[in-house]
Design a protein around this motif. Structure first.
Motif, PDB file in Angstrom:
ATOM      1  N   TYR A  32      -3.980   8.168   4.092  1.00 36.88           N
ATOM      2  CA  TYR A  32      -3.247   7.788   5.301  1.00 36.88           C
ATOM      3  C   TYR A  32      -3.654   6.394   5.781  1.00 36.88           C
ATOM      4  O   TYR A  32      -2.796   5.545   6.046  1.00 36.88           O
ATOM      5  N   THR A  33      -4.955   6.156   5.867  1.00 37.13           N
ATOM      6  CA  THR A  33      -5.407   4.862   6.384  1.00 37.13           C
ATOM      7  C   THR A  33      -5.040   3.721   5.441  1.00 37.13           C
ATOM      8  O   THR A  33      -4.667   2.643   5.891  1.00 37.13           O
ATOM      9  N   SER A  34      -5.107   3.947   4.146  1.00 36.35           N
ATOM     10  CA  SER A  34      -4.745   2.906   3.186  1.00 36.35           C
ATOM     11  C   SER A  34      -3.282   2.513   3.331  1.00 36.35           C
ATOM     12  O   SER A  34      -2.951   1.326   3.411  1.00 36.35           O
ATOM     13  N   ARG A  35      -2.422   3.505   3.381  1.00 34.54           N
ATOM     14  CA  ARG A  35      -0.984   3.230   3.473  1.00 34.54           C
ATOM     15  C   ARG A  35      -0.649   2.445   4.735  1.00 34.54           C
ATOM     16  O   ARG A  35       0.009   1.407   4.698  1.00 34.54           O
ATOM     17  N   VAL A  36      -1.147   2.909   5.886  1.00 32.99           N
ATOM     18  CA  VAL A  36      -0.803   2.268   7.156  1.00 32.99           C
ATOM     19  C   VAL A  36      -1.442   0.884   7.272  1.00 32.99           C
ATOM     20  O   VAL A  36      -0.775  -0.077   7.671  1.00 32.99           O
ATOM     21  N   LEU A  37      -2.716   0.756   6.915  1.00 28.52           N
ATOM     22  CA  LEU A  37      -3.383  -0.548   7.036  1.00 28.52           C
ATOM     23  C   LEU A  37      -2.738  -1.601   6.136  1.00 28.52           C
ATOM     24  O   LEU A  37      -2.569  -2.745   6.536  1.00 28.52           O
ATOM     25  N   ARG A  38      -2.357  -1.215   4.929  1.00 27.64           N
ATOM     26  CA  ARG A  38      -1.736  -2.181   4.022  1.00 27.64           C
ATOM     27  C   ARG A  38      -0.333  -2.580   4.486  1.00 27.64           C
ATOM     28  O   ARG A  38       0.112  -3.694   4.232  1.00 27.64           O
ATOM     29  N   GLU A  39       0.342  -1.692   5.202  1.00 28.05           N
ATOM     30  CA  GLU A  39       1.643  -2.052   5.790  1.00 28.05           C
ATOM     31  C   GLU A  39       1.465  -3.023   6.963  1.00 28.05           C
ATOM     32  O   GLU A  39       2.218  -3.966   7.118  1.00 28.05           O
ATOM     33  N   GLU A  40       0.458  -2.759   7.795  1.00 30.96           N
ATOM     34  CA  GLU A  40       0.261  -3.540   9.012  1.00 30.96           C
ATOM     35  C   GLU A  40      -0.489  -4.855   8.780  1.00 30.96           C
ATOM     36  O   GLU A  40      -0.350  -5.784   9.575  1.00 30.96           O
ATOM     37  N   PHE A  41      -1.297  -4.926   7.745  1.00 35.09           N
ATOM     38  CA  PHE A  41      -2.094  -6.132   7.471  1.00 35.09           C
ATOM     39  C   PHE A  41      -1.800  -6.594   6.042  1.00 35.09           C
ATOM     40  O   PHE A  41      -2.495  -6.183   5.098  1.00 35.09           O
ATOM     41  N   PRO A  42      -0.819  -7.450   5.870  1.00 34.67           N
ATOM     42  CA  PRO A  42      -0.390  -7.864   4.523  1.00 34.67           C
ATOM     43  C   PRO A  42      -1.494  -8.512   3.685  1.00 34.67           C
ATOM     44  O   PRO A  42      -1.460  -8.410   2.453  1.00 34.67           O
ATOM     45  N   HIS A  43      -2.484  -9.124   4.322  1.00 37.33           N
ATOM     46  CA  HIS A  43      -3.549  -9.744   3.531  1.00 37.33           C
ATOM     47  C   HIS A  43      -4.341  -8.721   2.720  1.00 37.33           C
ATOM     48  O   HIS A  43      -4.955  -9.053   1.713  1.00 37.33           O
ATOM     49  N   LEU A  44      -4.311  -7.447   3.127  1.00 41.73           N
ATOM     50  CA  LEU A  44      -5.000  -6.401   2.363  1.00 41.73           C
ATOM     51  C   LEU A  44      -4.284  -6.107   1.051  1.00 41.73           C
ATOM     52  O   LEU A  44      -4.904  -5.680   0.085  1.00 41.73           O
ATOM     53  N   LYS A  45      -2.984  -6.352   1.010  1.00 45.48           N
ATOM     54  CA  LYS A  45      -2.219  -6.168  -0.235  1.00 45.48           C
ATOM     55  C   LYS A  45      -2.498  -7.295  -1.220  1.00 45.48           C
ATOM     56  O   LYS A  45      -2.596  -7.074  -2.419  1.00 45.48           O
ATOM     57  N   SER A  46      -2.622  -8.501  -0.712  1.00 46.53           N
ATOM     58  CA  SER A  46      -2.775  -9.656  -1.605  1.00 46.53           C
ATOM     59  C   SER A  46      -4.177  -9.771  -2.191  1.00 46.53           C
ATOM     60  O   SER A  46      -4.347 -10.285  -3.285  1.00 46.53           O
ATOM     61  N   ARG A  47      -5.185  -9.259  -1.482  1.00 47.84           N
ATOM     62  CA  ARG A  47      -6.572  -9.411  -1.948  1.00 47.84           C
ATOM     63  C   ARG A  47      -7.056  -8.256  -2.815  1.00 47.84           C
ATOM     64  O   ARG A  47      -8.011  -8.404  -3.571  1.00 47.84           O
ATOM     65  N   LEU A  48      -6.421  -7.095  -2.681  1.00 48.12           N
ATOM     66  CA  LEU A  48      -6.905  -5.905  -3.376  1.00 48.12           C
ATOM     67  C   LEU A  48      -5.753  -5.125  -4.007  1.00 48.12           C
ATOM     68  O   LEU A  48      -4.704  -4.970  -3.383  1.00 48.12           O
ATOM     69  N   PRO A  49      -5.955  -4.566  -5.214  1.00 45.72           N
ATOM     70  CA  PRO A  49      -4.904  -3.732  -5.823  1.00 45.72           C
ATOM     71  C   PRO A  49      -4.701  -2.431  -5.033  1.00 45.72           C
ATOM     72  O   PRO A  49      -3.601  -1.918  -4.922  1.00 45.72           O
ATOM     73  N   THR A  50      -5.786  -1.878  -4.491  1.00 47.12           N
ATOM     74  CA  THR A  50      -5.757  -0.728  -3.582  1.00 47.12           C
ATOM     75  C   THR A  50      -6.795  -1.004  -2.507  1.00 47.12           C
ATOM     76  O   THR A  50      -7.736  -1.776  -2.723  1.00 47.12           O
ATOM     77  N   LEU A  51      -6.652  -0.374  -1.353  1.00 46.14           N
ATOM     78  CA  LEU A  51      -7.614  -0.644  -0.277  1.00 46.14           C
ATOM     79  C   LEU A  51      -8.954   0.036  -0.537  1.00 46.14           C
ATOM     80  O   LEU A  51     -10.006  -0.571  -0.385  1.00 46.14           O
ATOM     81  N   TRP A  52      -8.912   1.308  -0.942  1.00 42.76           N
ATOM     82  CA  TRP A  52     -10.143   2.078  -1.102  1.00 42.76           C
ATOM     83  C   TRP A  52     -10.494   2.275  -2.573  1.00 42.76           C
ATOM     84  O   TRP A  52      -9.619   2.427  -3.416  1.00 42.76           O
ATOM     85  N   SER A  53     -11.775   2.353  -2.825  1.00 44.27           N
ATOM     86  CA  SER A  53     -12.270   2.766  -4.135  1.00 44.27           C
ATOM     87  C   SER A  53     -11.828   4.214  -4.360  1.00 44.27           C
ATOM     88  O   SER A  53     -11.619   4.960  -3.404  1.00 44.27           O
ATOM     89  N   SER A  54     -11.710   4.628  -5.602  1.00 46.90           N
ATOM     90  CA  SER A  54     -11.263   6.001  -5.869  1.00 46.90           C
ATOM     91  C   SER A  54     -12.347   7.033  -5.566  1.00 46.90           C
ATOM     92  O   SER A  54     -12.055   8.217  -5.427  1.00 46.90           O
ATOM     93  N   SER A  55     -13.582   6.617  -5.434  1.00 49.41           N
ATOM     94  CA  SER A  55     -14.674   7.561  -5.199  1.00 49.41           C
ATOM     95  C   SER A  55     -14.992   7.690  -3.709  1.00 49.41           C
ATOM     96  O   SER A  55     -14.560   6.893  -2.896  1.00 49.41           O
TER      97      SER A  55
END
Length: 141
Positions: free
Chosen positions: A85-108
């Motif tokens: 939930y947090t990854s989806r919403v944060l990446r929508e609201e803060f576009p710089h998170l999309k450009s710097r990282l392939p995903t917001l959170w590590s899988s672990s």
């Protein structure tokens, strides 16, 4: 912290979970408005699910969360609800998170159960069941 037991149709429970997850590559991207919004999102997801946030600490590259959850929710379900939930919403609201990282959170993530008593106390309680005063009275009869 006082112990608060919750009830449901099948019994009572008091389940606490310490969850930790990191940003991808441990990049320090969770700061300022992103950190504030992340904490809001964590609290809103907990409210939606009926879980109680005991404490949350947002660091630049990871999150610590202590949450009380219901018995039907597994540790992996709880962690993934917050992360997804947090990854989806944060990446929508803060576009710089999309450009710097392939995903917001590590899988672990780390998920550790936390209760009002230690594991040693529980083990000692179980190991000494036959030493209870009412058990000895039954044996004497």
């Amino acid at each position: 912290m006082t112990r608060k037991v919750r009830r449901f149709s099948g019994g009572v429970y008091d389940l606490g979970l310490h969850v930790v997850w990191c940003s991808k590559y441990r990049r320090p991207v969770i700061a300022g408005p992103v950190a504030e919004r992340l904490e809001q999102l964590i609290r809103s997801k907990a409210d939606e699910r009926g879980w109680e946030i005991i404490t949350v600490e947002v660091m630049p590259d990871h999150v610590h969360l202590f949450v009380k959850h219901d018995p039907k929710a597994s540790a992996s379900y709880v962690a993934n609800q917050f992360k997804g939930y947090t990854s989806r919403v944060l990446r929508e609201e803060f576009p710089h998170l999309k450009s710097r990282l392939p995903t917001l959170w590590s899988s672990s993530y780390l998920a550790a159960s936390a209760g009002a008593v230690s594991a040693d106390t529980v083990q000692r309680y179980i190991d000494t069941q036959w030493e209870r005063p009412w058990k000895k009275k039954e044996e004497d009869a």
